[in-house]
Design a protein around this motif. Structure first.
Motif, PDB file in Angstrom:
ATOM      1  N   TYR A   1      22.048  17.029  32.810  1.00 40.45           N
ATOM      2  CA  TYR A   1      22.399  15.607  33.185  1.00 40.45           C
ATOM      3  C   TYR A   1      23.356  15.735  34.422  1.00 40.45           C
ATOM      4  N   SER A   2      23.246  14.860  35.271  1.00 41.20           N
ATOM      5  CA  SER A   2      23.852  14.921  36.555  1.00 41.20           C
ATOM      6  C   SER A   2      24.325  13.311  36.535  1.00 41.20           C
ATOM      7  N   TYR A   3      25.832  13.257  36.657  1.00 46.84           N
ATOM      8  CA  TYR A   3      26.598  11.829  36.476  1.00 46.84           C
ATOM      9  C   TYR A   3      28.028  11.950  37.952  1.00 46.84           C
ATOM     10  N   ILE A   4      28.275  11.111  37.979  1.00 44.43           N
ATOM     11  CA  ILE A   4      29.537  10.935  38.732  1.00 44.43           C
ATOM     12  C   ILE A   4      30.642  10.753  37.761  1.00 44.43           C
ATOM     13  N   THR A   5      31.902  11.399  37.785  1.00 44.82           N
ATOM     14  CA  THR A   5      33.136  11.020  36.996  1.00 44.82           C
ATOM     15  C   THR A   5      34.301  11.170  37.730  1.00 44.82           C
ATOM     16  N   GLU A   6      35.025  10.306  37.832  1.00 42.54           N
ATOM     17  CA  GLU A   6      36.358  10.305  38.288  1.00 42.54           C
ATOM     18  C   GLU A   6      36.043  10.872  39.923  1.00 42.54           C
ATOM     19  N   ASN A   7      35.103  10.443  40.669  1.00 42.46           N
ATOM     20  CA  ASN A   7      34.866  10.729  42.076  1.00 42.46           C
ATOM     21  C   ASN A   7      34.504  12.228  42.210  1.00 42.46           C
ATOM     22  N   THR A   8      33.960  12.708  41.438  1.00 44.91           N
ATOM     23  CA  THR A   8      33.301  14.263  41.207  1.00 44.91           C
ATOM     24  C   THR A   8      32.046  14.073  40.583  1.00 44.91           C
ATOM     25  N   GLN A   9      31.172  14.718  41.146  1.00 43.63           N
ATOM     26  CA  GLN A   9      29.767  14.848  40.852  1.00 43.63           C
ATOM     27  C   GLN A   9      29.856  15.889  39.529  1.00 43.63           C
TER      28      GLN A   9
ATOM     29  N   LEU B   1      27.587  23.842  29.061  1.00 43.33           N
ATOM     30  CA  LEU B   1      27.795  24.386  30.590  1.00 43.33           C
ATOM     31  C   LEU B   1      27.887  23.185  31.234  1.00 43.33           C
ATOM     32  N   TYR B   2      29.116  23.253  32.319  1.00 44.65           N
ATOM     33  CA  TYR B   2      29.377  22.421  33.139  1.00 44.65           C
ATOM     34  C   TYR B   2      29.324  22.865  34.719  1.00 44.65           C
ATOM     35  N   GLY B   3      28.991  22.018  35.816  1.00 49.44           N
ATOM     36  CA  GLY B   3      29.361  22.328  36.962  1.00 49.44           C
ATOM     37  C   GLY B   3      29.907  21.351  37.756  1.00 49.44           C
ATOM     38  N   TYR B   4      30.869  21.423  38.588  1.00 51.83           N
ATOM     39  CA  TYR B   4      31.481  20.120  39.222  1.00 51.83           C
ATOM     40  C   TYR B   4      31.530  20.514  40.841  1.00 51.83           C
ATOM     41  N   GLY B   5      31.462  19.352  41.535  1.00 50.82           N
ATOM     42  CA  GLY B   5      31.662  19.276  42.848  1.00 50.82           C
ATOM     43  C   GLY B   5      31.862  17.907  43.728  1.00 50.82           C
ATOM     44  N   TYR B   6      32.354  17.939  44.856  1.00 54.77           N
ATOM     45  CA  TYR B   6      32.407  16.669  45.569  1.00 54.77           C
ATOM     46  C   TYR B   6      30.955  16.128  45.814  1.00 54.77           C
ATOM     47  N   THR B   7      30.105  17.017  46.050  1.00 58.32           N
ATOM     48  CA  THR B   7      28.523  16.698  46.370  1.00 58.32           C
ATOM     49  C   THR B   7      27.663  17.052  45.122  1.00 58.32           C
ATOM     50  N   GLU B   8      26.382  16.566  44.952  1.00 63.85           N
ATOM     51  CA  GLU B   8      25.466  17.110  44.029  1.00 63.85           C
ATOM     52  C   GLU B   8      25.117  18.434  44.155  1.00 63.85           C
ATOM     53  N   THR B   9      24.913  18.868  45.536  1.00 68.01           N
ATOM     54  CA  THR B   9      24.706  20.247  45.964  1.00 68.01           C
ATOM     55  C   THR B   9      25.995  21.388  45.362  1.00 68.01           C
ATOM     56  N   GLU B  10      27.235  20.880  45.735  1.00 67.73           N
ATOM     57  CA  GLU B  10      28.107  21.821  45.263  1.00 67.73           C
ATOM     58  C   GLU B  10      28.120  21.636  43.816  1.00 67.73           C
ATOM     59  N   ALA B  11      27.983  20.425  43.100  1.00 66.89           N
ATOM     60  CA  ALA B  11      27.867  20.575  41.493  1.00 66.89           C
ATOM     61  C   ALA B  11      26.877  21.661  41.248  1.00 66.89           C
TER      62      ALA B  11
END
Length: 134
Positions: A23-31, A40-50
């Motif tokens: 699942y891909s979503y935005i939380t607190e200005n973070t992708q 497992l999570y991944g985070y980033g400022y963009t979807e690519t970074e996430a």
């Protein structure tokens, strides 16, 4: 989208292919990218970074479970059905994931999200093993 990743895995029969929901979503200005079947999570400022962050988390998880030979036990802990004799892995369904992870349930009920099915190819080679995430 993310590229293929090669990682280490634990003792499972050769050539097992499993599909998991990511699942891909935005939380607190973070992708955010989240795979509840593996928690497992991944985070980033963009979807690519996430996605890059998620791929790194996946690689580290698979490497750790390979080194400690704990993948099958770990998957069971996350609610998977693991049948090593029949070479079958079944991730928990959405209903079970919503029970296991109340924060995940709140996320998909309260924010826009995109669901992507990912296939993990779990492959064993003699002493070493690897996983390809497509």
């Amino acid at each position: 989208m993310a590229s293929k990743t090669t990682s280490q895995i634990g003792k499972l029969p050769e050539g097992i292919s499993v599909r998991i929901a990511v699942y891909s979503y935005i939380t607190e200005n973070t992708q955010a990218i989240y795979a509840p079947a593996l928690d497992l999570y991944g985070y980033g400022y963009t979807e690519t970074e996430a996605w890059q962050s998620f791929e790194l988390a996946l690689e580290e998880y698979l490497t750790y479970t390979a080194e400690n030979q704990t993948l099958a036990d770990d998957l069971r802990r996350y609610g998977w059905q693991v049948d090593e004799d029949r070479q079958r892995l079944t991730p928990p369904g959405l209903e079970r994931l919503l029970q296991l992870y109340p924060d995940f349930a709140e996320t998909i009920l309260s924010r826009p999200y995109q669901k992507v099915d990912r296939t993990l190819y779990l492959i064993l080679n003699n002493r070493s093993s690897r996983a390809l995430a497509a």
